[in-house]
Each structure stands twice: as structure tokens, then as C-alpha cells.
Scaffold this motif. Structure first.
Motif, short mmCIF file in Angstrom:
data_model
loop_
_atom_site.label_atom_id
_atom_site.label_comp_id
_atom_site.label_asym_id
_atom_site.label_seq_id
_atom_site.Cartn_x
_atom_site.Cartn_y
_atom_site.Cartn_z
N GLU A 35 42.18 40.31 41.06
CA GLU A 35 41.99 41.52 41.87
C GLU A 35 43.32 42.24 42.07
O GLU A 35 43.40 43.47 41.94
N GLY A 39 44.40 46.02 40.60
CA GLY A 39 44.94 47.12 41.38
C GLY A 39 46.24 47.63 40.81
O GLY A 39 46.49 48.85 40.76
N PRO A 109 36.57 49.11 40.06
CA PRO A 109 37.60 48.09 40.27
C PRO A 109 37.00 46.69 40.31
O PRO A 109 35.81 46.50 40.57
N MET A 111 36.91 43.62 42.44
CA MET A 111 37.19 43.20 43.81
C MET A 111 36.24 42.09 44.23
O MET A 111 35.06 42.11 43.88
N TRP A 142 43.32 44.18 45.97
CA TRP A 142 43.38 45.25 44.98
C TRP A 142 44.37 46.34 45.43
O TRP A 142 45.19 46.81 44.66
#
Length: 258
Positions: A35, A39, A109, A111, A142
Motif C-alpha cells: 500500500e 502511494g 489505488p 489499499m 497509501w
């Protein structure tokens, strides 16, 4: 009407390969979870300059990468997994597609989802202390990775931001920053009240707004990307003209003969 580009996302096998690389890196630096790294890569994909892998990989992982992947073949496989994830993020933030449909959420994303149940399970499993469970919120790692990339490569961002745009940038980055704040945090409560009023915003909405903010950052950089300096080249003299070096010879017999 020109059709929108189809979003290119990673396959399950690609995500698994990426996660395995991150797990190995995390064995030498606990920050480096899948994660957090996702990011970090997202910030790079949103920025104005495409950085070579060797530059961001060293900044992101330090010596953990060399320690985790000492074998050249193993290292090449790890780099492919990281670049494959980066390629998907770059596609998520494809400027042409974003300009065509600014209301579409393309960024997806990686996550971990946290709620009261999953936090309690983590405490029971012994993977987190009870007094730290409140810090487990969706998107926090993230966002930490995102800002770590800005810290490491900030010159490629802030160096071309006009002072008049600072407030706009602050607003967009604030949408990402609030993901780092745990539930019940006073700063988070103030942000939600100021931005969403009585309607409020749950964690899922905050995640979506952060992703939209990253997409907006990408579009801003496309419109305000630093332009290369135009190099002015003096016109060369003719072959039979005097050489500009002052030798008295014709250019073709002097510097033009090189």
C-alpha cells in the motif's frame, strides 16, 4: 465522437507479483508495504517529470532493494513487477482520458480496507497493539507513501509551481493528507465539517476525493509542465566565407573542415 480509452488495470497475477516484491522489501524496511509503495508510485505517476526507475527505486527503498534482491535475475523480475504496476498507474492518470471525462474516477489505488471488525481481528491476531488499532484506517499507508515521494522528489514538483497556484495545490494535497488522519482526529473532523458540511463524509468518500485530487494534480501538471529551454544556434558561415575564429582562412579550410 471519439471513444474514451479503455482503462488498463493490472491483472490479479501482476498484483500478486507486485505484492510479493513489496513483502520482500518490507522484510528489510517495514515502511515498504504494498500500500505504501503504491502511494509512492502514484505520486510519481501524477507528477510533471517521468523519472527513471533507477532514480526513484533508490530513493524509495534505499539499501533494502539491494539486500532483498541480490541475485541479478531475481532483481530483474522484481523490477518488472514494479514497472508493471507503475505502467498501470500511468494509464489510470492518462491525461487525454482525464480531460475527456473529468468526472470519471480512473485511479484505482491498492489499499487495505479497515473497519471496527478488521481492526479487532488484527488486535486478536497479535499483529497490532490494542492502543494502536485506531491508527489503522483505509488509505493511511497509501497517503504516507504518496507524501514520502513528494518529500524525496519535491524539486520536480514545487520548482515549477507559481505562487498564485499555491492555494489550489494546498487544497488538492489536503484531500490526500486527510487520509493519514485516524477516525476521531480533530483535524479530520474540522476538514469534513468545512468541506462537506452537515452531509459529512465517510472514509470511502474521502478515499474517492483523494483520488480525484490526484487526477486533478495530473491534469494541472500536463497544462503547466516545465518547457525545455530553447537553444539558440548561430547560423554557420558559408564554406567560402572567412572563418569566424579569425585565422584569415576560409571556413572550409579551417573549422569547417572538422
Amino acid at each position: 465522437m471519439k471513444p474514451l480509452r479503455v482503462l488498463r488495470d493490472n491483472t490479479e497475477a501482476e498484483i500478486e507479483a507486485f505484492a510479493l516484491v513489496c513483502d520482500r522489501l518490507g522484510g528489510f524496511d517495514e515502511r515498504l508495504s504494498a500500500e505504501w509503495i503504491d502511494g509512492y508510485l502514484t505520486a510519481l505517476a501524477a507528477g510533471p517529470i517521468a523519472l527513471p526507475l533507477a532514480e526513484w527505486l533508490q530513493a524509495m527503498a534505499g539499501d533494502a532493494y539491494e539486500r532483498a534482491f541480490a541475485d541479478p535475475e531475481d532483481r530483474a523480475s522484481a523490477e518488472r513487477a514494479l514497472q508493471t504496476r507503475m505502467a498501470a498507474l500511468i494509464d489510470h492518470l492518462d491525461a487525454e482520458a482525464l480531460f475527456e471525462d473529468a468526472d470519471a474516477l480512473r485511479l484505482s489505488p491498492l489499499m487495505l480496507g479497515w473497519d471496527d471488525v478488521t481492526r479487532a481481528e488484527a488486535v486478536q491476531a497479535g499483529s497490532i497493539a490494542a492502543d494502536a488499532a485506531g491508527e489503522l484506517v483505509t488509505g493511511a499507508l497509501w497517503a504516507e507513501g504518496f507524501f514520502a515521494a513528494l518529500d524525496a522528489h519535491g524539486a520536480t514538483w514545487s520548482g515549477v509551481i507559481d505562487d498564485d497556484e499555491a492555494a489550489y495545490f494546498d487544497d488538492l494535497l489536503k484531500q490526500v493528507h486527510v487520509l493519514r488522519l485516524p477516525e476521531g482526529d480533530a483535524e479530520l473532523a474540522a476538514h469534513v465539517a468545512a468541506v462537506y458540511g452537515d452531509e459529512g463524509a465517510d472514509r470511502n468518500r474521502l478515499v474517492d476525493e483523494a483520488c480525484f485530487a490526484v487526477q486533478d494534480l495530473r491534469l494541472w501538471w500536463v497544462e503547466h509542465a516545465p518547457r525545455p529551454v530553447t537553444r539558440k544556434v548561430d547560423k554557420l558561415p558559408g564554406r567560402n566565407d572567412p572563418c569566424p575564429c579569425g585565422s584569415g582562412k576560409k571556413f572550409k579550410r579551417c573549422h569547417g573542415a572538422a
